[in-house]
Scaffold this motif. Structure first.
Motif, PDB file in Angstrom:
ATOM      1  N   PRO A 136     109.105 -25.151  -5.665  1.00 32.69           N
ATOM      2  CA  PRO A 136     109.402 -25.454  -7.076  1.00 32.69           C
ATOM      3  C   PRO A 136     110.140 -26.766  -7.284  1.00 32.69           C
ATOM      4  CG  PRO A 136     110.829 -23.698  -6.271  1.00 32.69           C
ATOM      5  CD  PRO A 136     109.777 -23.915  -5.218  1.00 32.69           C
ATOM      6  N   LEU A 158     104.147 -27.242 -17.575  1.00 33.50           N
ATOM      7  CA  LEU A 158     104.421 -27.122 -16.146  1.00 33.50           C
ATOM      8  C   LEU A 158     104.207 -25.684 -15.689  1.00 33.50           C
ATOM      9  CD1 LEU A 158     105.611 -29.972 -16.492  1.00 33.50           C
ATOM     10  CD2 LEU A 158     107.449 -29.300 -14.923  1.00 33.50           C
ATOM     11  N   CYS A 163     111.874 -20.600 -14.974  1.00 31.55           N
ATOM     12  CA  CYS A 163     110.552 -20.287 -15.528  1.00 31.55           C
ATOM     13  C   CYS A 163     110.709 -19.495 -16.829  1.00 31.55           C
ATOM     14  CB  CYS A 163     109.715 -19.465 -14.540  1.00 31.55           C
ATOM     15  SG  CYS A 163     109.313 -20.303 -13.000  1.00 31.55           S
ATOM     16  N   GLY A 211     105.402 -19.197 -14.401  1.00 27.18           N
ATOM     17  CA  GLY A 211     105.448 -19.037 -12.958  1.00 27.18           C
ATOM     18  C   GLY A 211     104.522 -17.911 -12.537  1.00 27.18           C
ATOM     19  N   HIS A 270     104.100 -23.160 -12.064  1.00 26.86           N
ATOM     20  CA  HIS A 270     104.460 -23.061 -10.650  1.00 26.86           C
ATOM     21  C   HIS A 270     103.820 -21.825 -10.037  1.00 26.86           C
ATOM     22  CE1 HIS A 270     106.608 -23.079  -6.907  1.00 26.86           C
ATOM     23  NE2 HIS A 270     107.262 -21.966  -7.188  1.00 26.86           N
ATOM     24  N   TYR A 324     109.677 -24.676 -15.975  1.00 28.22           N
ATOM     25  CA  TYR A 324     108.289 -24.238 -15.941  1.00 28.22           C
ATOM     26  C   TYR A 324     107.974 -23.326 -17.123  1.00 28.22           C
ATOM     27  CZ  TYR A 324     108.079 -26.062 -11.192  1.00 28.22           C
ATOM     28  OH  TYR A 324     108.112 -26.886 -10.098  1.00 28.22           O
TER      29      TYR A 324
END
Length: 290
Positions: free
Chosen positions: A87, A105, A149, A131, A107, A128
């Protein structure tokens, strides 16, 4: 467009990138930022992927990687930026990184030695929007992801369909001995360890299988009686094999779940990937991708 940041060793990042894009049904072109290699060339990728190789000479310098990444992101407008496995980046280079503010974004997380990895992180992890947990994670890892996240969901990856060229097809003659595979893209030493495990297993079972190594290169020290094929992906071979020997990397374990009854594995030490924990979960029967 999508920017998929997949710097790291081995072929796992490349395989995971293709599986994630396929599983999520993303149709946009993908710039695949990578540092892995396949037999000194690129592995087969669909036309959707545009490989972007990070220069080898910056691979250990987080400041240089940040500059390279900034320049790469400035070349085009990316609607989504996906960060694979680490990450904060492999070197911690993504902490406090100025990502484009209008990019989403994402992950995708796999098992890490979080105590070792977190020691590299100086500054805030990226924020993020989403996730994805690809396998069971430790509590400290999950705690860190929960803080950066907006949401975290489990995701079971599926590989995209692959039509292998004739040169990669699996030719099995019914008169031949049973096929035993050794599947590994790691170092010569690790390949030889897996080959020795396969040969010892054959001796214990008092059988003489046809041993085939599926790997980018054939080590010079590999016993002459072991055949070698440079194929990617290896998955078309799995159904016809009687035994499959491998390490315990995430993608190999994931792809071999349908063939668990014939999978023999040997975990190897990695700086961040905990293959021994994954192997223990496999032996206990409680490893699950989601």
């Amino acid at each position: 467009m999508i920017f998929f940041y997949a710097l790291g060793g081995g072929l796992g990042h490349i395989t995971r990138a293709q599986a994630l894009i396929h599983t999520l049904g993303f149709d946009e072109p993908v710039t695949l930022a990578m540092s892995s290699s396949w037999n000194q060339t690129e592995p087969p990728l669909s036309s959707k992927f545009n490989p972007l190789r990070a220069p080898w000479e910056i691979s250990k310098d987080p400041a240089e990687v940040r500059r390279w990444l900034s320049a790469a992101l400035a070349q085009k407008t990316y609607r989504r930026i996906i960060i694979d496995a680490f990450p904060g980046g492999l070197l911690g280079e993504l902490c406090d990184f100025p990502f484009p503010p209008d990019a989403e974004l994402i992950h995708c997380a796999r098992l890490l030695h979080w105590d070792r990895y977190s020691a590299l992180l100086h500054g805030a992890l990226p924020r993020y929007r989403q996730g994805f947990r690809l396998e069971p994670l430790r509590d400290d890892h999950m705690t860190a992801l929960s803080a950066c996240c907006d949401s975290i969901d489990s995701l079971r990856l599926n590989d995209p369909p692959f039509d292998p060229p004739a040169s990669h097809s699996v030719q099995i003659d019914s008169s031949e001995p049973p096929l035993w595979l050794i599947v590994h893209a790691g170092s010569t030493e690790e390949i030889l360890e897996l080959a020795a495990l396969a040969q010892d297993s054959a001796a214990l079972e008092k059988t003489s299988p046809k041993l085939v190594l599926l790997s980018p290169q054939r080590p010079e020290e590999l016993p002459a009686e072991i055949d070698h094929r440079c194929v990617y992906p290896a998955t078309p071979w799995f159904a016809k094999a009687h035994r499959i020997f491998s390490a315990c990397g995430f993608n190999t374990v994931r792809q071999l779940q349908p063939y668990r009854h014939k999978h023999r594995f040997l975990p190897f030490p990695r700086r961040f990937d905990d293959q021994f924990a994954r192997a223990a979960a496999l032996r206990a029967g409680n490893w699950d991708q989601s």
